[in-house]
Design an enzyme around this catalytic site. Sequence first.
Site, short mmCIF file in Angstrom:
data_model
loop_
_atom_site.label_atom_id
_atom_site.label_comp_id
_atom_site.label_asym_id
_atom_site.label_seq_id
_atom_site.Cartn_x
_atom_site.Cartn_y
_atom_site.Cartn_z
N LYS A 1 25.06 52.87 22.22
CA LYS A 1 25.53 53.73 21.14
C LYS A 1 26.99 53.47 20.78
CE LYS A 1 22.26 57.56 21.77
NZ LYS A 1 21.53 57.11 22.98
N THR B 1 29.64 62.08 23.43
CA THR B 1 30.08 63.47 23.33
C THR B 1 30.60 63.91 24.70
OG1 THR B 1 27.88 64.34 23.86
CG2 THR B 1 28.42 64.03 21.53
N PRO B 2 31.60 64.77 24.73
CA PRO B 2 32.17 65.19 26.02
C PRO B 2 31.13 65.80 26.97
CG PRO B 2 33.66 65.78 24.25
CD PRO B 2 32.41 65.28 23.59
N PHE C 1 18.11 67.52 21.84
CA PHE C 1 18.16 68.95 21.59
C PHE C 1 16.83 69.59 22.01
CE2 PHE C 1 21.53 69.01 17.95
CZ PHE C 1 22.49 68.60 18.85
N HIS D 1 24.42 56.69 16.91
CA HIS D 1 23.27 57.45 17.40
C HIS D 1 22.17 57.46 16.34
CE1 HIS D 1 20.83 60.03 19.64
NE2 HIS D 1 21.68 60.98 19.98
N THR E 1 21.04 73.21 22.35
CA THR E 1 21.69 71.93 22.04
C THR E 1 22.52 71.35 23.19
OG1 THR E 1 23.61 73.08 21.09
CG2 THR E 1 21.81 72.49 19.59
N CYS F 1 16.32 63.59 20.12
CA CYS F 1 16.90 62.28 20.40
C CYS F 1 16.15 61.51 21.49
CB CYS F 1 18.37 62.43 20.77
SG CYS F 1 19.32 63.31 19.54
N HIS G 1 21.81 57.20 28.06
CA HIS G 1 21.76 57.88 26.77
C HIS G 1 23.14 57.81 26.13
CE1 HIS G 1 20.22 60.51 23.72
NE2 HIS G 1 21.06 61.49 24.01
N GLU H 1 25.25 63.62 31.99
CA GLU H 1 24.47 62.44 32.38
C GLU H 1 25.08 61.75 33.58
OE1 GLU H 1 22.20 58.53 30.54
OE2 GLU H 1 23.77 59.49 29.34
#
Length: 407
Positions: free
Chosen positions: A331, A306-307, A395, A336, A269, A162, A302, A313
């Site tokens: 996003k 996601t949790p 990832f 994404h 990941t 990503c 970014h 971040e």
Amino acid sequence: MSTSAAAITGIGMVTPLGVGTKPTWDGLLTGRSAAQSDSALQGMPVDFSCQVCDLDAPRRLTPRLALRLDRFSQMALIAAREAVADAQLDSEQWDATRVAVVIGVGTTSFERLLPEAVKVSAGRVRSVSPLMIPRSIPNLAAGEIALDLGIRGPTFAVSTACASGATALGVALLMLRCGQCDIVLAGGSESVRNPISSAGFSQLGALSTRTTEPARASRPFDTHRDGFVLSEGAAILALERPDHARARSVRPWALLHGYGASCDAHHPTAPPPEGRGAVDAMRWALHDADLSAADIGHINAHGTSTPLNDAAEAQALRTVFTEPPPVTSVKGALGHTIGAAGAIEAAATALTLRHQTVPPTANHEDPDPALCLDVVAGAPRAVRARAAISNSFGFGGQNASLILTTA
């Protein structure tokens, strides 16, 4: 450290908010999400995505060319043509050996690869299309751009999951600094609107499961975030040495001034909770640009929704900036785009600096108090920012940060 910058003289964008830079930027300013039900994902546990609905590749490219290209290459070529036109570049006039193409792609293309794999599994090997390989391999987006525009300099793909689009821009900056090129067309392109991607990311628990309200699914840094939304898109930036742009009397959108990259070495990941790799990338980008954290007036995060990613971040941002400046994540609106995300977000950052306006983070309605970020939401926000940072993480523990400044 060298502080020579690259001039961003052209921007081309293909996103779920529209084909072109203006419709994408205008759409981002509305703060609306492009997510909707997707017939390509019918029957999948997560059956929605953010789609480029008006691509119409046969009309924009020619039917013959569109048939030869997979969707990620179609989008990359359309964006590249827009970037070249926006930069007022003429492929008939430039020294083609001094022009390069660097395109970030996160995965191989599954669009037409899957049907061909089914033929092989059924024993129908001789019915496999001879275009299967040239359509699907990641470097073909860069190769098709070079073929279309007659570019004869270095032309290749980079793949850092990503972070690929941001990595491509960072590599382009290094190529310009070393004097190998006068112009680099750099960015990313990707389409993950396919059953394999949906199934794989779903099994990882990475996707939002808001199947009854897809337009509210992607919600970066929100308390109720539950995963990202599959998407597609492309952004290509025309980068030049500043003296080359000045000789053409072209005003850049912004300057790409710094690049930092790192690896988490933590998990295939998941990010480390403290975001140490992201911290390293941001600090190196600042060092590369010869700037301090206090010089940064905006952060394009970014922000995947996601949790784990958003929490890591946010921790990294607080470590680098103590009190981070205004943050946004596109996003929320675009979903994404994987390998294209870093390039799309760098383009949005350049537009933010030009217009001194931060687009809102779509669906950010209930700020997560544990994150302690000033997330722009609800409406655009006017800022006075001389420099901004755009973050991309992927990832494999891949991290890339770009520093942009006003031109």
